[in-house]
Every structure is written in C-alpha cells, then in structure tokens.
Motif scaffolding. Structure first.
Motif, PDB file in Angstrom:
ATOM      1  N   VAL A   1      53.991  37.511  23.398  1.00  0.00           N
ATOM      2  CA  VAL A   1      52.519  37.493  23.457  1.00  0.00           C
ATOM      3  C   VAL A   1      52.045  36.152  23.996  1.00  0.00           C
ATOM      4  N   GLY A   2      52.695  35.068  23.581  1.00  0.00           N
ATOM      5  CA  GLY A   2      52.335  33.746  24.085  1.00  0.00           C
ATOM      6  C   GLY A   2      52.544  33.638  25.586  1.00  0.00           C
ATOM      7  N   GLU A   3      53.591  34.296  26.111  1.00  0.00           N
ATOM      8  CA  GLU A   3      53.850  34.282  27.552  1.00  0.00           C
ATOM      9  C   GLU A   3      52.828  35.105  28.325  1.00  0.00           C
ATOM     10  N   ALA A   4      52.189  36.053  27.672  1.00  0.00           N
ATOM     11  CA  ALA A   4      51.251  36.950  28.352  1.00  0.00           C
ATOM     12  C   ALA A   4      49.837  36.388  28.449  1.00  0.00           C
ATOM     13  N   THR A   5      49.582  35.237  27.855  1.00  0.00           N
ATOM     14  CA  THR A   5      48.237  34.679  27.914  1.00  0.00           C
ATOM     15  C   THR A   5      48.124  33.749  29.107  1.00  0.00           C
ATOM     16  N   PRO A   6      46.973  33.632  29.725  1.00  0.00           N
ATOM     17  CA  PRO A   6      45.708  34.276  29.390  1.00  0.00           C
ATOM     18  C   PRO A   6      45.722  35.757  29.768  1.00  0.00           C
ATOM     19  N   ALA A   7      44.870  36.504  29.115  1.00  0.00           N
ATOM     20  CA  ALA A   7      44.876  37.959  29.284  1.00  0.00           C
ATOM     21  C   ALA A   7      44.198  38.418  30.572  1.00  0.00           C
ATOM     22  N   ALA A   8      43.507  37.532  31.287  1.00  0.00           N
ATOM     23  CA  ALA A   8      42.812  37.905  32.521  1.00  0.00           C
ATOM     24  C   ALA A   8      43.820  38.291  33.604  1.00  0.00           C
ATOM     25  N   PRO A   9      43.535  39.331  34.367  1.00  0.00           N
ATOM     26  CA  PRO A   9      44.415  39.732  35.466  1.00  0.00           C
ATOM     27  C   PRO A   9      44.249  38.766  36.643  1.00  0.00           C
ATOM     28  N   GLN A  10      45.044  37.706  36.671  1.00  0.00           N
ATOM     29  CA  GLN A  10      44.838  36.621  37.626  1.00  0.00           C
ATOM     30  C   GLN A  10      44.982  37.065  39.076  1.00  0.00           C
ATOM     31  N   ARG A  11      45.966  37.892  39.389  1.00  0.00           N
ATOM     32  CA  ARG A  11      46.132  38.319  40.781  1.00  0.00           C
ATOM     33  C   ARG A  11      44.956  39.173  41.236  1.00  0.00           C
ATOM     34  N   ALA A  12      44.460  40.046  40.360  1.00  0.00           N
ATOM     35  CA  ALA A  12      43.320  40.890  40.724  1.00  0.00           C
ATOM     36  C   ALA A  12      42.068  40.044  40.931  1.00  0.00           C
ATOM     37  N   VAL A  13      41.863  39.046  40.078  1.00  0.00           N
ATOM     38  CA  VAL A  13      40.701  38.165  40.218  1.00  0.00           C
ATOM     39  C   VAL A  13      40.777  37.412  41.541  1.00  0.00           C
ATOM     40  N   GLU A  14      41.963  36.919  41.891  1.00  0.00           N
ATOM     41  CA  GLU A  14      42.131  36.214  43.166  1.00  0.00           C
ATOM     42  C   GLU A  14      41.845  37.150  44.335  1.00  0.00           C
ATOM     43  N   GLY A  15      42.301  38.402  44.232  1.00  0.00           N
ATOM     44  CA  GLY A  15      42.043  39.379  45.289  1.00  0.00           C
ATOM     45  C   GLY A  15      40.564  39.637  45.475  1.00  0.00           C
ATOM     46  N   VAL A  16      39.826  39.741  44.378  1.00  0.00           N
ATOM     47  CA  VAL A  16      38.379  39.962  44.466  1.00  0.00           C
ATOM     48  C   VAL A  16      37.707  38.744  45.085  1.00  0.00           C
ATOM     49  N   LYS A  17      38.138  37.546  44.701  1.00  0.00           N
ATOM     50  CA  LYS A  17      37.565  36.324  45.286  1.00  0.00           C
ATOM     51  C   LYS A  17      37.809  36.277  46.787  1.00  0.00           C
ATOM     52  N   GLU A  18      39.011  36.670  47.214  1.00  0.00           N
ATOM     53  CA  GLU A  18      39.311  36.702  48.645  1.00  0.00           C
ATOM     54  C   GLU A  18      38.458  37.737  49.358  1.00  0.00           C
ATOM     55  N   ASP A  19      38.257  38.900  48.730  1.00  0.00           N
ATOM     56  CA  ASP A  19      37.409  39.927  49.336  1.00  0.00           C
ATOM     57  C   ASP A  19      35.985  39.424  49.515  1.00  0.00           C
ATOM     58  N   ILE A  20      35.460  38.757  48.489  1.00  0.00           N
ATOM     59  CA  ILE A  20      34.094  38.229  48.578  1.00  0.00           C
ATOM     60  C   ILE A  20      34.001  37.187  49.682  1.00  0.00           C
ATOM     61  N   ALA A  21      35.007  36.313  49.750  1.00  0.00           N
ATOM     62  CA  ALA A  21      35.005  35.292  50.794  1.00  0.00           C
ATOM     63  C   ALA A  21      35.059  35.920  52.176  1.00  0.00           C
ATOM     64  N   THR A  22      35.836  36.994  52.319  1.00  0.00           N
ATOM     65  CA  THR A  22      35.938  37.673  53.615  1.00  0.00           C
ATOM     66  C   THR A  22      34.612  38.313  53.990  1.00  0.00           C
ATOM     67  N   VAL A  23      33.953  38.946  53.025  1.00  0.00           N
ATOM     68  CA  VAL A  23      32.670  39.582  53.306  1.00  0.00           C
ATOM     69  C   VAL A  23      31.621  38.524  53.704  1.00  0.00           C
ATOM     70  N   LYS A  24      31.687  37.354  53.063  1.00  0.00           N
ATOM     71  CA  LYS A  24      30.755  36.282  53.389  1.00  0.00           C
ATOM     72  C   LYS A  24      31.119  35.588  54.699  1.00  0.00           C
ATOM     73  N   GLY A  25      32.307  35.903  55.233  1.00  0.00           N
ATOM     74  CA  GLY A  25      32.722  35.293  56.486  1.00  0.00           C
ATOM     75  C   GLY A  25      33.446  33.972  56.295  1.00  0.00           C
ATOM     76  N   GLN A  26      33.883  33.696  55.108  1.00  0.00           N
ATOM     77  CA  GLN A  26      34.594  32.455  54.812  1.00  0.00           C
ATOM     78  C   GLN A  26      36.069  32.793  54.636  1.00  0.00           C
ATOM     79  N   HIS A  27      36.783  32.907  55.740  1.00  0.00           N
ATOM     80  CA  HIS A  27      38.214  33.236  55.661  1.00  0.00           C
ATOM     81  C   HIS A  27      38.979  32.077  55.077  1.00  0.00           C
ATOM     82  N   ARG A  28      39.908  32.407  54.155  1.00  0.00           N
ATOM     83  CA  ARG A  28      40.711  31.361  53.533  1.00  0.00           C
ATOM     84  C   ARG A  28      41.913  31.053  54.369  1.00  0.00           C
TER      85      ARG A  28
END
Length: 138
Positions: free
Chosen positions: A111-138
C-alpha cells in the motif's frame, strides 16, 4: 450566374474561420455529452456483469473460508493426538496469528508503494492534451 449565387456557393464550400469556430463551439459540447452518455450506458452494462461476477466470487470466498476453517480444525485434532487438546489449539492459533502478521506487514508495504493514489500517467496525458489543444506543444 448572378453575384448572389457565387457568394453563397463560395461561402458554402469555403466557410469562414468564424463559422468554423462557431460550429466547433456548438458541436464539441454535444459530442462530449453523447460520448459521456455512451460511456454511462456501457459502464452500467459492465457494472451488472461485474456485480454478478463479484457475487459468485463472494460465494466462492465463503466456501473457501469454511474449507480453511475445517482444515484448521483438522490440524488441531491431529495435533491433539500428540499433545493436550488445549495446547494443540494454542499452537495452531499462534501459527495462524504469525502468518496473519506477516501478511499484514507485506500488505502495508505494498500500500505504501501504491501512494499517491492519483493516476499520474493519465494526469500527464490530460495535461499534454490540453497543451496540444492550446497550441503549446511540449
């Protein structure tokens, strides 16, 4: 061909940027709503199937628990042939509690290894999608 016919034809085949933006702002929310409705219907169907499967797993778990309890009683009875019955029960109980403690420590580590509980890869993917829509390619 009159002037009004050529204007409507050119506008019909080559819409202005404002018209495209207007169409997007009206169609994208509807598309999102329809996708959400589809996802809800799909999840409801899968939820029913998962509920039935979980019920079957629960029944199997109960039967397995009863079988394990019977094996524990068998171990106590077998050990009582060599020592007093109360001592046999105590020995089996101590072994079971030590096993439970070891499993609890292992579970705490996992359980200690599984924290934080946030889906980090999915959050990063959404951030990249938002940046792409705004025209800010990473």
């Amino acid at each position: 061909m009159s002037h009004s016919d050529s204007t409507s034809t050119s506008q019909g085949s080559d819409p202005t940027l404002g018209a495209v933006v207007h169409d997007l702002t009206t169609q994208v929310p509807e598309l999102i709503r329809s996708e959400i409705r589809l996802a809800q219907a799909e999840m409801a169907q899968k939820g029913k199937q998962a509920g039935l499967g979980l019920g079957l797993f629960s029944a199997a778990g109960l039967l397995a628990f009863l079988g394990l309890a019977t094996l524990v009683a068998t171990a106590i009875l077998a050990l009582s042939l060599a020592v007093a019955a109360w001592l046999a029960a105590l020995v089996v109980a101590v072994v079971l509690l030590l096993g439970a403690g070891g499993l609890a420590l292992g579970g705490r580590t996992k359980v200690g290894e599984a924290t934080p509980a946030a889906p980090q890869r999915a959050v990063e993917g959404v951030k990249e999608d938002i940046a792409t829509v705004k025209g800010q390619h990473r």
